[in-house]
Structures are given as C-alpha cells and as structure tokens.
Design a protein around this motif. Structure first.
Motif, mmCIF file in Angstrom:
data_model
loop_
_atom_site.group_PDB
_atom_site.id
_atom_site.type_symbol
_atom_site.label_atom_id
_atom_site.label_comp_id
_atom_site.label_asym_id
_atom_site.label_seq_id
_atom_site.Cartn_x
_atom_site.Cartn_y
_atom_site.Cartn_z
ATOM 1 N N PRO A 1 4.251 7.953 8.642
ATOM 2 C CA PRO A 1 4.150 8.105 7.232
ATOM 3 C C PRO A 1 5.340 8.533 7.205
ATOM 4 O O PRO A 1 5.905 9.216 7.900
ATOM 5 C CB PRO A 1 3.413 9.721 6.526
ATOM 6 C CG PRO A 1 3.003 9.990 7.915
ATOM 7 C CD PRO A 1 3.359 9.004 9.523
ATOM 8 N N CYS A 2 5.949 9.272 5.346
ATOM 9 C CA CYS A 2 7.199 10.025 4.803
ATOM 10 C C CYS A 2 6.638 11.237 4.298
ATOM 11 O O CYS A 2 5.608 11.947 5.503
ATOM 12 C CB CYS A 2 7.924 9.708 3.529
ATOM 13 S SG CYS A 2 6.733 10.203 2.509
ATOM 14 N N MET B 1 7.110 2.114 4.444
ATOM 15 C CA MET B 1 7.183 2.634 5.914
ATOM 16 C C MET B 1 5.824 2.159 6.345
ATOM 17 O O MET B 1 4.903 1.714 7.008
ATOM 18 C CB MET B 1 6.432 4.115 5.427
ATOM 19 C CG MET B 1 7.211 4.976 4.205
ATOM 20 S SD MET B 1 8.777 6.087 4.985
ATOM 21 C CE MET B 1 9.850 5.392 4.203
ATOM 22 N N GLY C 1 5.735 13.423 1.921
ATOM 23 C CA GLY C 1 5.176 14.073 1.195
ATOM 24 C C GLY C 1 4.345 13.834 0.879
ATOM 25 O O GLY C 1 3.633 14.013 -0.552
ATOM 26 N N SER C 2 3.556 13.493 1.603
ATOM 27 C CA SER C 2 2.218 13.772 0.985
ATOM 28 C C SER C 2 1.348 15.060 1.305
ATOM 29 O O SER C 2 2.405 16.152 1.646
ATOM 30 C CB SER C 2 1.207 12.802 2.120
ATOM 31 O OG SER C 2 1.497 13.806 3.745
ATOM 32 N N CYS D 1 -0.996 10.569 -2.139
ATOM 33 C CA CYS D 1 0.475 9.769 -1.739
ATOM 34 C C CYS D 1 1.357 11.373 -2.492
ATOM 35 O O CYS D 1 0.787 11.309 -3.792
ATOM 36 C CB CYS D 1 0.466 9.028 -1.723
ATOM 37 S SG CYS D 1 2.132 7.995 -2.671
ATOM 38 N N GLU D 2 2.546 10.803 -2.094
ATOM 39 C CA GLU D 2 3.447 11.345 -3.217
ATOM 40 C C GLU D 2 3.502 11.267 -4.549
ATOM 41 O O GLU D 2 4.092 12.097 -5.063
ATOM 42 C CB GLU D 2 5.345 11.847 -2.154
ATOM 43 C CG GLU D 2 6.306 12.030 -2.456
ATOM 44 C CD GLU D 2 7.506 12.386 -1.974
ATOM 45 O OE1 GLU D 2 7.273 12.022 -0.624
ATOM 46 O OE2 GLU D 2 8.547 11.709 -2.880
ATOM 47 N N VAL D 3 3.798 9.662 -3.988
ATOM 48 C CA VAL D 3 3.972 9.468 -6.006
ATOM 49 C C VAL D 3 2.660 9.181 -6.357
ATOM 50 O O VAL D 3 2.890 9.143 -7.478
ATOM 51 C CB VAL D 3 4.657 7.804 -5.624
ATOM 52 C CG1 VAL D 3 5.032 7.145 -6.569
ATOM 53 C CG2 VAL D 3 5.877 7.799 -3.994
ATOM 54 N N GLY E 1 0.950 -1.016 0.198
ATOM 55 C CA GLY E 1 -0.178 0.288 0.149
ATOM 56 C C GLY E 1 1.135 0.840 -0.345
ATOM 57 O O GLY E 1 0.310 2.285 -0.525
ATOM 58 N N CYS E 2 1.841 1.209 0.332
ATOM 59 C CA CYS E 2 3.044 2.519 0.276
ATOM 60 C C CYS E 2 3.857 1.860 -0.409
ATOM 61 O O CYS E 2 5.499 1.166 -0.595
ATOM 62 C CB CYS E 2 3.158 2.493 1.816
ATOM 63 S SG CYS E 2 5.107 3.946 1.938
ATOM 64 N N PRO E 3 4.370 2.763 -1.703
ATOM 65 C CA PRO E 3 5.869 3.039 -2.166
ATOM 66 C C PRO E 3 6.490 2.690 -1.782
ATOM 67 O O PRO E 3 7.966 2.316 -2.511
ATOM 68 C CB PRO E 3 5.388 3.911 -3.361
ATOM 69 C CG PRO E 3 3.895 4.440 -3.533
ATOM 70 C CD PRO E 3 3.455 3.956 -1.718
ATOM 71 N N LYS E 4 7.037 3.805 -0.179
ATOM 72 C CA LYS E 4 8.161 3.923 0.267
ATOM 73 C C LYS E 4 7.984 2.618 0.965
ATOM 74 O O LYS E 4 9.010 2.447 2.224
ATOM 75 C CB LYS E 4 8.283 5.005 0.356
ATOM 76 C CG LYS E 4 8.542 5.748 -0.036
ATOM 77 C CD LYS E 4 9.239 7.300 0.424
ATOM 78 C CE LYS E 4 8.778 8.911 -0.297
ATOM 79 N NZ LYS E 4 8.922 9.958 0.161
ATOM 80 N N CYS F 1 -2.439 8.632 0.637
ATOM 81 C CA CYS F 1 -1.194 7.906 1.219
ATOM 82 C C CYS F 1 -1.981 7.235 2.124
ATOM 83 O O CYS F 1 -2.687 7.012 2.909
ATOM 84 C CB CYS F 1 -0.618 9.271 2.483
ATOM 85 S SG CYS F 1 0.303 8.630 4.212
ATOM 86 N N PHE F 2 -1.123 6.121 2.705
ATOM 87 C CA PHE F 2 -1.401 4.941 2.968
ATOM 88 C C PHE F 2 -1.497 5.307 4.325
ATOM 89 O O PHE F 2 -2.811 4.776 4.956
ATOM 90 C CB PHE F 2 0.244 3.495 2.845
ATOM 91 C CG PHE F 2 -0.037 2.790 3.827
ATOM 92 C CD1 PHE F 2 -0.533 1.706 3.671
ATOM 93 C CD2 PHE F 2 0.373 2.640 5.131
ATOM 94 C CE1 PHE F 2 -0.362 0.336 4.357
ATOM 95 C CE2 PHE F 2 0.493 1.677 5.757
ATOM 96 C CZ PHE F 2 -0.124 -0.147 5.334
ATOM 97 N N TRP F 3 -0.719 5.729 5.150
ATOM 98 C CA TRP F 3 -0.984 6.250 6.921
ATOM 99 C C TRP F 3 -2.116 6.702 7.309
ATOM 100 O O TRP F 3 -2.593 7.016 7.919
ATOM 101 C CB TRP F 3 -0.444 6.811 7.417
ATOM 102 C CG TRP F 3 1.326 5.670 7.334
ATOM 103 C CD1 TRP F 3 2.228 5.969 6.055
ATOM 104 C CD2 TRP F 3 1.678 4.628 8.304
ATOM 105 N NE1 TRP F 3 3.254 4.470 6.785
ATOM 106 C CE2 TRP F 3 2.560 3.357 7.590
ATOM 107 C CE3 TRP F 3 0.832 4.686 9.614
ATOM 108 C CZ2 TRP F 3 3.541 2.796 8.695
ATOM 109 C CZ3 TRP F 3 1.244 3.713 10.201
ATOM 110 C CH2 TRP F 3 2.467 2.753 9.862
#
Ligand code: SF4
Length: 503
Positions: free
Chosen positions: A433-434, A429, A436-437, A442-444, A424-427, A451-453
């Motif tokens: 979260p990172c 995590m 980047g959201s 999500c940043e990506v 669910g999270c491209p990084k 965002c997954f979180w």
C-alpha cells in the motif's frame, strides 16, 4: 554542470555520533511572492545557526501544483545548506522520473526522499490525472541502478552508451502510525522491501504515539538493519490540528486527546504557542533517547526564532526522559510488539482464495497438471491472429467477471490474493500500500472503500516480514503490453515473470 558541494546532510546522517536535524519547506503555487521570501529568510537564519543540516522540499504536496522542488533546492544549495528533495511519483511517469534524476545530478542535488505521493487533487481546469507509473520501491531500484551500473539496460535504444554512475543519497518514508494490524504489517513489509531496493535512510510519517515511534526503531533493530531512521516531528497550529484530527490530511492521525490539550492550551495568552513548541521539544528529546538518528521537523506558522527556541529546549530536555508527557495514542491501536508476532500466524485461508490459488498453480506453475496443455494452446494462439483474438476475448471475459480485470497485460493477481490492483487501487499499487489509508479506508475514498491492501491482507496469506531476503519488488509494468492477453504474455516470457529473470 554544478561543482559537487559538500553534502552536509549525508555526512551528518552517516555519522552515528551526530543527531541530524532536517526541516520541511513547503513551496506554494507560483514562482515567487511573500511565501517564498519567508522560506528563504528562514533558510538564511538557519544557515547562520548551523543546527539544521538539510531543508527538505515538498513535491506538489497534497496533490496540488506548486513550485518544483529543484528550483527551491538550487536556491537553498546556493546558500550552502543541503537540500533534500521530495521525489514523488503521482505526477511523473518513469521517463520523466529518470529525466528529473539526470537534472538533479546535473545540479548536484543528490539527496532525495522517494515517495508515491498524495493522490492528485485540484489543478488547472479540474483534477489532474494520477500517474503512478512507478511506485516507490521501483523508483528506488532505478536509483540504485543508476548508483551502481553504468550501462543502459539490454534492449533499450542507445544501449551501447555508458551512463555516468550517480551517487544519489536516497531515502524512503514509512508510517508506524497505522491503527489496524493489516495496514501496519503492510507498512513494515513495504518498508523492508524499500530497503531491499536500495533506500539509504528512512523518514517516518508524523505522529504523536511514542510507542509506535519506539516500535519502528525496535523493528529495524530486530532485523539488524544498519540504516539511519529519522522521526518526523510536526508542530501544527490549532487550525491545522483540527483539520488533521478530522482525517483530512492523507495518512495523518492526530488523536482527540491531543486536540483537546491543544484546545485547552489555546486559552492562554499566547494562544498555546509555547506549549506546542515545548511539546515538540520534549518529543525530540524522547526520540533521541529511543535511538533515532535525527528528526525531521515541520510545522505551520513557524519562523526561525520559534524553531531555535524549540531546538534549545530539546537540548535542555535531553538530559531527562519526557516520553510519557508527549504520548498520545489512538484508542484501539494495534501494536506489533504487543502482538509478539515474530513469525506469520497460521490462519485458515478463505475458500475463494484457496480455489483461485489451486487453479492458478495447476495452470501456471511448471509442475501443474494443466500447465502443458495451457502452454500448448497459448503457443498456438500466438501463431494465429484469429485464434489470438478469440483467446484474448475469452481471457477478458473470465477475468472481467471474476476479478474486474482491466487487461493490463501483466497480471499480478497471484501476488495480491487474487484481487486486481489495477481496478481495486486508485494508485494501482502492486508492491503493497501507499501511506494514505486511514483506519483501513482508502485515502481516495475515506470511510467508503477499504484500502485494497487491507482487503488483500484478510483474503490471502499473511505477508512475511521476518525474512528480509524473501521480499522482492515486482518490476514496473511494460506499457506495450496494455490491452493484450496476460496469459499469452506469461507463456511468451514478456510479463514480469519473464522480465524478472532477465535482470
Ligand atoms: S487502495 Fe490503499 S494503496 Fe491504493 S490508493 Fe487507496 S489507500 Fe493507497
């Protein structure tokens, strides 16, 4: 090995009487050229001036390849200024990270800013592979380990060997500028976890909402945290401001109202340059008044004359409060203190979460009704290869259908509201979260996927950021478990539950 030099940055930051100024340098792709010459010229001038205590050096910013920060760090150090190296995790696995920590120690480059980093973008022949083997909490734990323990951990080759203790000065980042409650609460929870893992100072994301800056300081005071916090003040050119306003810089918000000001200012003879510098100077004055330990300055197209002008003006403004003039909030932003949320709110848990949680507790908690039988079957599966395969296939089938499982072998579903961070999270995590959201996305996958979180926040129990000691970071995944059964790894003590108990 380099002779230890005086760490001007550290001395300044731990001295509560001093207001520490750092400046961000962004080396580009390539090992030399005009851009690098300009950077070195700026550093020379700054050294003579003496107000900037450290130059921070970015690590493949924006996810693109660039000159390694250690290289420019050594040049800066040779000039007698403290380098502060960004140490990001997008491009290096844990062994590379450790190897680079030893490299930093060998060259006496001890100031590090630990961050996950932007998702890798274009590189040689296309997009680079996103690594993210460790997250920032896990790297901070590794650095803390190197700071305090001299022995290699149990079970590792060469465990009899003693490692030198390394006196790193490692900081972390946080964004107080998230617009949604779910994003912001997670940012603060992750910040507190990073501090628990050993962060010694904090640098904020750049932003233009003064209430948010204030909120970050108040949060650390409420938690009785004695840790220096540095505010990020960025002076963008109009072109960069437009890019930021469109949400094209991960995790950065530049509100419409500020962009409009800058467009109007650009009509003046100097194209708005002085107005931009004066605004930054007023921000610095206001942030100092709020109680920040220093500022982390950055900007594009700034030479040392402009930086010097800005710092002179900030000293003049120090005697007056300038907060209102430089306050540019995003409409509909959520504020922690407005919400008066000191303790987590009780809320009705979604049905799916409750069912998953009930089943999980009955099977995997030692007190669960199904625990004894589940353990018995799992131990039998460990002893028989055929049964082991069937067992693993059954687990894969169930979890693939229910959770999009990738069989990482170390399941953390229960720690993220029964959503899988591996898929669910491209990084990937696992500890929050990172940074980047943007507006919950999500940043990506901006404006496409939440965002997954953020999803996890709404699906499960609200994370509790008022009990600092309850916050624990999950250890890094053991890659030897990849594609194996996480159920078997749980019952045999090989997954993060078992490894956590070993430390
Ligand atoms: S899902 Fe969230 S934590 Fe994961 S990369 Fe996207 S913004 Fe970052």
């Amino acid at each position: 090995m380099s002779q230890p030099s005086t760490n001007i940055f550290r001395e300044s930051l731990v001295n509560k009487q001093e207001f520490t100024i750092t400046y961000e340098l962004v080396p580009g792709r390539g090992s030399g050229g005009k851009k690098l010459d300009k950077i070195l010229e700026l550093a020379e001038n700054a050294k003579d001036d003496g107000r900037i205590k450290a130059f921070s050096i970015t690590d493949n910013p924006g996810g693109h390849p660039a000159l390694a920060p250690t290289s420019l760090g050594l040049d800066i150090q040779a000039m007698g200024i403290s380098p502060l190296l960004h140490f990001s995790l997008k491009d290096k696995n844990r062994n590379m990270a450790e190897s680079q920590l030893f490299e930093c120690h060998r060259h006496d480059l001890l100031n590090l800013l630990v961050l996950g980093g932007d998702y890798p973008r274009y590189g040689y022949h296309g997009q680079a592979m996103p690594v993210f083997d460790l997250d920032s909490t896990q790297l901070l734990s590794l650095i803390d380990h190197l700071r305090h323990h001299s022995a290699v951990e149990k079970g590792a080759p060469g465990q009899a060997m003693d490692l030198p203790r390394i006196d790193f000065f490692a900081g972390c980042v946080v964004s107080p500028f998230k617009t949604l409650e779910s994003e912001q609460v997670w940012q603060y929870v992750k910040l507190l976890t990073k501090i628990q893992c050993g962060a010694q100072f904090v640098i904020s994301q750049l932003g233009y909402d003064m209430i948010k800056y204030d909120e970050l300081i108040r949060l650390t005071r409420d938690q009785h945290l004695d840790i220096p916090i540095i505010a990020n003040v960025f002076v963008p050119s109009l072109i960069v401001a437009r890019v930021m306003n469109k949400g094209r810089v991960p995790g950065v918000i530049l509100p419409d109202k500020l962009l409009q000001h800058m467009e109007d200012e650009a009509q003046s003879r100097d194209k708005g340059e002085e107005a931009r510098l004066l605004r930054a100077a007023k921000m610095i004055a206001a942030l100092r008044e709020m109680g920040y330990a220093g500022i982390h300055l950055g900007g594009n197209n700034l030479d040392f004359d402009k930086i010097s002008f800005l710092l002179d003006k900030a000293e003049e403004f120090n005697r007056k409060g300038q907060r209102e003039e430089v306050h540019f909030p995003e409409p509909f932003t959520w504020y922690l203190h407005e919400d008066c949320r000191r303790t987590p709110k009780k809320r009705k848990l979604p049905f799916l979460f409750s069912v998953n949680d009930l089943v999980h507790r009955q099977v995997f908690n030692k007190t669960g009704i199904l625990f004894p039988i589940a353990k018995k079957i799992s131990l039998a599966a460990m002893k028989n290869q055929c049964f082991n395969r069937l067992y693993t296939m059954f687990e894969h089938l169930c979890k693939k259908l229910l959770f999009h499982c990738r069989m990482c072998g170390d399941c953390t579903l229960a720690e993220s509201a029964y959503l899988c961070p591996q898929s669910g999270c491209p990084k990937r995590m696992v500890n929050g979260p990172c940074g980047g959201s943007l507006n919950g996305f999500c940043e990506v996958y901006p404006n496409q996927r939440l965002c997954f979180w953020v999803r996890s926040y709404h699906r499960g129990r609200e994370p509790d950021c008022h009990d600092l000691h309850a916050l624990k970071s999950l250890p890094p995944k053991d890659w030897s478990l990849d594609r194996t059964s996480s159920w078997l790894n749980y019952f045999s003590g090989k997954d993060h539950h078992g490894r956590k108990n070993q430390h």
